[in-house]
Design a protein around this motif. Sequence first.
Motif, short mmCIF file in Angstrom:
data_model
loop_
_atom_site.label_atom_id
_atom_site.label_comp_id
_atom_site.label_asym_id
_atom_site.label_seq_id
_atom_site.Cartn_x
_atom_site.Cartn_y
_atom_site.Cartn_z
N ILE A 156 0.81 -1.08 0.19
CA ILE A 156 -0.04 -0.22 0.04
C ILE A 156 1.09 1.15 0.07
N LEU A 157 0.37 2.37 -0.89
CA LEU A 157 1.13 3.33 -1.02
C LEU A 157 0.29 4.42 -0.33
N TYR A 158 1.06 5.38 0.56
CA TYR A 158 0.42 6.60 1.21
C TYR A 158 0.99 7.92 0.85
N TYR A 159 0.19 8.79 0.50
CA TYR A 159 1.00 10.23 0.14
C TYR A 159 -0.01 11.19 0.50
N PHE A 160 0.52 12.56 0.75
CA PHE A 160 -0.28 13.62 0.99
C PHE A 160 0.18 14.89 -0.07
N ASN A 161 -0.06 16.03 0.37
CA ASN A 161 0.50 17.22 -0.41
C ASN A 161 1.88 17.32 -0.77
N GLY A 162 2.17 17.46 -2.02
CA GLY A 162 3.68 17.37 -2.57
C GLY A 162 4.15 18.77 -2.45
N ILE A 163 5.39 18.94 -3.15
CA ILE A 163 6.04 20.14 -3.33
C ILE A 163 6.16 20.40 -4.96
N LYS A 164 5.81 21.60 -5.33
CA LYS A 164 5.69 21.93 -6.66
C LYS A 164 7.00 21.58 -7.51
N GLY A 165 7.08 20.89 -8.53
CA GLY A 165 8.36 20.88 -9.20
C GLY A 165 8.51 21.87 -10.38
N LEU A 166 9.52 21.84 -11.10
CA LEU A 166 9.62 23.14 -11.98
C LEU A 166 8.95 23.04 -13.32
N GLY A 167 8.13 21.85 -13.69
CA GLY A 167 7.28 21.89 -14.96
C GLY A 167 8.17 21.69 -16.09
N GLY A 168 7.63 22.19 -17.16
CA GLY A 168 8.32 21.95 -18.43
C GLY A 168 8.59 20.48 -18.92
N TYR A 169 9.46 20.44 -19.95
CA TYR A 169 9.83 19.18 -20.51
C TYR A 169 11.23 18.66 -20.07
N PRO A 170 11.31 17.56 -20.06
CA PRO A 170 12.74 16.81 -19.81
C PRO A 170 13.68 17.49 -20.75
N VAL A 171 14.85 17.80 -20.37
CA VAL A 171 15.73 18.54 -21.12
C VAL A 171 16.35 17.29 -22.14
N GLY A 172 16.41 17.74 -23.32
CA GLY A 172 16.90 16.87 -24.53
C GLY A 172 15.85 16.23 -25.23
N THR A 173 14.53 16.46 -24.51
CA THR A 173 13.40 15.84 -25.43
C THR A 173 13.37 16.45 -26.80
N LEU A 174 13.43 17.69 -26.92
CA LEU A 174 13.14 18.43 -27.93
C LEU A 174 14.24 18.94 -28.63
N GLY A 175 15.49 18.02 -28.67
CA GLY A 175 16.79 18.31 -29.10
C GLY A 175 17.87 19.29 -28.61
N LYS A 176 18.46 19.74 -29.48
CA LYS A 176 19.56 20.91 -29.08
C LYS A 176 19.36 22.19 -29.71
N GLY A 177 20.01 23.06 -29.07
CA GLY A 177 20.07 24.43 -29.58
C GLY A 177 21.37 25.21 -28.97
N LEU A 178 21.63 26.27 -29.65
CA LEU A 178 22.79 27.08 -29.60
C LEU A 178 22.41 28.56 -28.80
N LEU A 179 22.71 28.57 -27.75
CA LEU A 179 22.54 29.89 -27.13
C LEU A 179 23.47 31.06 -27.28
N MET A 180 23.31 32.23 -27.81
CA MET A 180 24.04 33.32 -27.97
C MET A 180 24.30 33.54 -26.50
N LEU A 181 25.57 33.77 -25.72
CA LEU A 181 25.50 33.74 -24.44
C LEU A 181 26.37 35.07 -24.35
N SER A 182 26.03 36.26 -23.92
CA SER A 182 26.81 37.41 -23.57
C SER A 182 26.73 37.60 -22.13
N GLY A 183 27.60 38.53 -21.41
CA GLY A 183 27.59 38.74 -20.26
C GLY A 183 26.35 39.52 -19.56
#
Length: 396
Positions: A156-183
């Motif tokens: 038997i499993l018992y559980y109550f209210n949880g903590i909110k996760g980040l949501g979104g999609y697992p990283v990598g499921t939609l492929g790869k992109g290149l971010l132009m990263l400045s400071g």
Amino acid sequence: MKKIIILKYGELTTKKDNINYFIKTLKKNISEVLENIEHEIYYDFGRMFIYVAEKDIDEVVNILQNIFGIFEIIIGFKDENTNIESIKSNVLNLVCDKEFKTFKVITKRSDKSYPTNSMEINNIVGEYLLTNISNIAVDVHKPEFLINIEIRKNEILYYFNGIKGLGGYPVGTLGKGLLMLSGGIDSPVAGYMTIKRGVKIEAIYFESPPHTSELAKDKVIKLARVLAKYNSNIKLHIINFTEIQETILKNIEHEYLITIMRRMMYRISAIIAHNNKCNILINGESIGQVASQTLTSMRAINEVIKMPVIRPLACFDKLEIISIAKKINTYEISTLPYEDCCTIFVPLHPVINPDIAKCNLYEKNIDVDKLVHKAIKNHEVIDIKAKEDNKFIDIL
Ligand code: ATP
Ligand code: MG
């Protein structure tokens, strides 16, 4: 009773055809970040179960709060005593120190051979709690506290209210992109938002030593390290842009310096992206923010490449962007006082509506292909891992 961690997927469940792939990627991403902690992961289409030693639970829950694709993180309890009397006493033991006025029992009977049905268990456990805890009431519509009981084969499993996760999609499921990263402030935020959509990122940074300092580069590395926390690690491509900038400064109409400089950045980024199997470029451009981000400017700059450019911040105003940057802990790094290569070469009157024909004409004064290929040939790559002590919260 043994503690276990239960994860709910949320948004994943809307991706019917790909769900298996999404869940497997999530499992792989979680296994990677838990590589130093002994763990076992099981899943079905509704949830994922993670077993770790009790001493590691808090640490693992902290780590899971940085993983995209998780909607809710719940600490649950598992017991092999399946008779109704032990269900009643287990629930009472688990909830007696919790603060609530209204509650609801929800039983799910995965094992249909169990002799009591879900409704009956809800009633039996609900009544048992009402007689043993004072000042509480059942509220089936808006309960403060949810008591979940799950009847599985031999457990038997018992559980109550949880903590909110980040949501979104697992990283990598939609492929790869290149971010132009400045400071700057914008591009790390654009990167965070894209990773959240399941896109694994690599990053590219253009430096112009000695016009830009080592400290400016360090700043970009620090920003990449913050993003690496969500992305598992980041390959950072560093391009020496000095010769290109100096050549442009000498040979191009000053009004068009920025436009041509950005066309060169786009050309180089698109080739690096292609060579590293990235399908898109990502940057922090926002409509109207500066002269190079008017619609005509964006068109004149974008015209030199075929690869799609995603601009997550296109329609955000600066205050909205700053508020996200603060919440993901990039703001303090972005506002360190080191110039990047764009801020040094800014002309007094940059063109606001550049003309594409003029861009092409002016570029005849420089050897575009040679400059691009030389910069790519000499480029440096750094593999950036997440810093252990970063803790983040989600805001989107
Ligand atoms: P700020 O927060 O000050 O606007 P920024 O990084 O957004 O900083 P912009 O001049 O607005 O600077 O540049 C627009 C976008 O172009 C950036 O968000 C970034 O994606 C890209 N970019 C600019 N300079 C560089 C650079 N040196 N290396 C890599 N990408 C850059
Ligand atoms: Mg900007």
